[in-house]
Write a protein that holds these residues in place. Sequence first.
Motif, PDB file in Angstrom:
ATOM      1  N   LEU A 151      11.545  -9.117  -2.917  1.00 51.98           N
ATOM      2  CA  LEU A 151      12.907  -8.961  -2.412  1.00 51.98           C
ATOM      3  C   LEU A 151      13.930  -8.940  -3.548  1.00 51.98           C
ATOM      4  CD1 LEU A 151      15.051  -8.968  -0.144  1.00 51.98           C
ATOM      5  CD2 LEU A 151      14.885 -11.467  -0.127  1.00 51.98           C
ATOM      6  N   TYR A 152      13.839  -9.915  -4.445  1.00 48.17           N
ATOM      7  CA  TYR A 152      14.809  -9.997  -5.531  1.00 48.17           C
ATOM      8  C   TYR A 152      14.665  -8.840  -6.517  1.00 48.17           C
ATOM      9  CZ  TYR A 152      15.957 -14.673  -3.892  1.00 48.17           C
ATOM     10  OH  TYR A 152      16.369 -15.727  -3.127  1.00 48.17           O
ATOM     11  N   THR A 153      13.438  -8.404  -6.747  1.00 44.96           N
ATOM     12  CA  THR A 153      13.219  -7.267  -7.641  1.00 44.96           C
ATOM     13  C   THR A 153      13.867  -6.006  -7.079  1.00 44.96           C
ATOM     14  OG1 THR A 153      11.125  -8.183  -8.448  1.00 44.96           O
ATOM     15  CG2 THR A 153      11.462  -5.822  -8.754  1.00 44.96           C
ATOM     16  N   LYS A 154      13.751  -5.822  -5.780  1.00 44.38           N
ATOM     17  CA  LYS A 154      14.382  -4.668  -5.136  1.00 44.38           C
ATOM     18  C   LYS A 154      15.897  -4.732  -5.292  1.00 44.38           C
ATOM     19  CE  LYS A 154      14.906  -2.355  -0.658  1.00 44.38           C
ATOM     20  NZ  LYS A 154      14.552  -2.381   0.789  1.00 44.38           N
ATOM     21  N   ASP A 178      13.158 -10.116 -14.365  1.00 42.83           N
ATOM     22  CA  ASP A 178      11.810 -10.482 -13.906  1.00 42.83           C
ATOM     23  C   ASP A 178      11.461 -11.901 -14.331  1.00 42.83           C
ATOM     24  OD1 ASP A 178      11.423  -8.051 -12.695  1.00 42.83           O
ATOM     25  OD2 ASP A 178      10.283  -7.168 -14.345  1.00 42.83           O
ATOM     26  N   LYS A 179      11.823 -12.258 -15.565  1.00 40.75           N
ATOM     27  CA  LYS A 179      11.518 -13.606 -16.061  1.00 40.75           C
ATOM     28  C   LYS A 179      12.334 -14.657 -15.313  1.00 40.75           C
ATOM     29  CE  LYS A 179      10.368 -12.006 -20.730  1.00 40.75           C
ATOM     30  NZ  LYS A 179      10.707 -12.094 -22.179  1.00 40.75           N
ATOM     31  N   VAL A 180      13.615 -14.349 -15.099  1.00 46.62           N
ATOM     32  CA  VAL A 180      14.472 -15.292 -14.375  1.00 46.62           C
ATOM     33  C   VAL A 180      13.999 -15.456 -12.940  1.00 46.62           C
ATOM     34  CG1 VAL A 180      16.815 -15.709 -13.540  1.00 46.62           C
ATOM     35  CG2 VAL A 180      16.451 -14.776 -15.837  1.00 46.62           C
ATOM     36  N   THR A 181      13.634 -14.344 -12.303  1.00 47.39           N
ATOM     37  CA  THR A 181      13.171 -14.385 -10.917  1.00 47.39           C
ATOM     38  C   THR A 181      11.960 -15.280 -10.756  1.00 47.39           C
ATOM     39  OG1 THR A 181      14.009 -12.164 -10.431  1.00 47.39           O
ATOM     40  CG2 THR A 181      12.263 -12.993  -9.016  1.00 47.39           C
ATOM     41  N   GLU A 182      11.025 -15.183 -11.688  1.00 48.17           N
ATOM     42  CA  GLU A 182       9.812 -16.005 -11.610  1.00 48.17           C
ATOM     43  C   GLU A 182      10.159 -17.490 -11.593  1.00 48.17           C
ATOM     44  OE1 GLU A 182       5.590 -16.666 -14.023  1.00 48.17           O
ATOM     45  OE2 GLU A 182       6.958 -15.039 -14.583  1.00 48.17           O
ATOM     46  N   ALA A 213      20.063 -17.021  -6.676  1.00 48.87           N
ATOM     47  CA  ALA A 213      19.072 -16.205  -7.364  1.00 48.87           C
ATOM     48  C   ALA A 213      19.702 -14.953  -7.942  1.00 48.87           C
ATOM     49  CB  ALA A 213      17.952 -15.837  -6.392  1.00 48.87           C
ATOM     50  N   GLN A 214      20.690 -14.391  -7.216  1.00 45.67           N
ATOM     51  CA  GLN A 214      21.358 -13.190  -7.699  1.00 45.67           C
ATOM     52  C   GLN A 214      22.236 -13.504  -8.901  1.00 45.67           C
ATOM     53  OE1 GLN A 214      23.022 -10.539  -4.589  1.00 45.67           O
ATOM     54  NE2 GLN A 214      22.220 -12.020  -3.166  1.00 45.67           N
ATOM     55  N   GLU A 215      22.802 -14.715  -8.932  1.00 40.46           N
ATOM     56  CA  GLU A 215      23.688 -15.086 -10.014  1.00 40.46           C
ATOM     57  C   GLU A 215      22.936 -15.465 -11.274  1.00 40.46           C
ATOM     58  OE1 GLU A 215      25.937 -18.246  -8.448  1.00 40.46           O
ATOM     59  OE2 GLU A 215      27.061 -17.035  -7.024  1.00 40.46           O
ATOM     60  N   ALA A 216      21.660 -15.854 -11.120  1.00 41.77           N
ATOM     61  CA  ALA A 216      20.902 -16.382 -12.247  1.00 41.77           C
ATOM     62  C   ALA A 216      20.869 -15.449 -13.445  1.00 41.77           C
ATOM     63  CB  ALA A 216      19.484 -16.735 -11.801  1.00 41.77           C
TER      64      ALA A 216
END
Length: 230
Positions: A151-154, A178-182, A213-216
Amino acid sequence: MTSETNTAPTSSTGAGKDNAKEAPKYRMDPAEIPTPIRQLVAKEMGTAADVYPAKDGGNYKGRVVHADDKFIVQAIGKGEKTAIVHDRSEVEIKGAALLSRAANNDLGGRNVQIHYRDADKGAAMYPHNAEKEQQQREGGKSLYQATMTELYTKMAREYAEQNISSPKQRAEFLKHFDKVTERVVSELQKDRPEASKTDPEKAKPEPEKSAKAQEAPQQAQGKPQPSQDR
């Protein structure tokens, strides 16, 4: 394929009486399963296959062996030795592909997950990819984590396409994201120990955590500025 627990009847003799009272209830009386449905199961799965109605809170994964306007019959478990009968009026089909197949009476043979929510509500049916789930399990990543990551990658790719004109900066942004999302998804998993690893509905992010998560990536790198470098 994987089956949910508590598919077999619970004993109601001796010390089992108290447990039987607490056991999930069948969604229909087993005696209400029509003889033609039982005959169909015997034909498709063998005469040794058990046939049970779905239960409250049940989470069933497996192939649809039959679907008509009243019932959906699903083969579950290793070797498909158990058939679960669902009242079709209780099942809400999710996803464009499944809805299209249902409209064309083409659910037979499809691998699906049927998850019953609260006792006073019905069930939701989703496509089920057993091979993908096994790969995720072997990789040590829960279905919740995989769903959130996807979802976040999209969302990140959509943001990059709309706001970053430079291909080089766009690639660097996505690599960093990608690293932050993980890390973010791992923290969300810790905060949601009750979240089901198999229920796509429970895998949806809470609004506040989604925003974080979007702000990270912006906090870690700063909001990228459009560039004329193409």
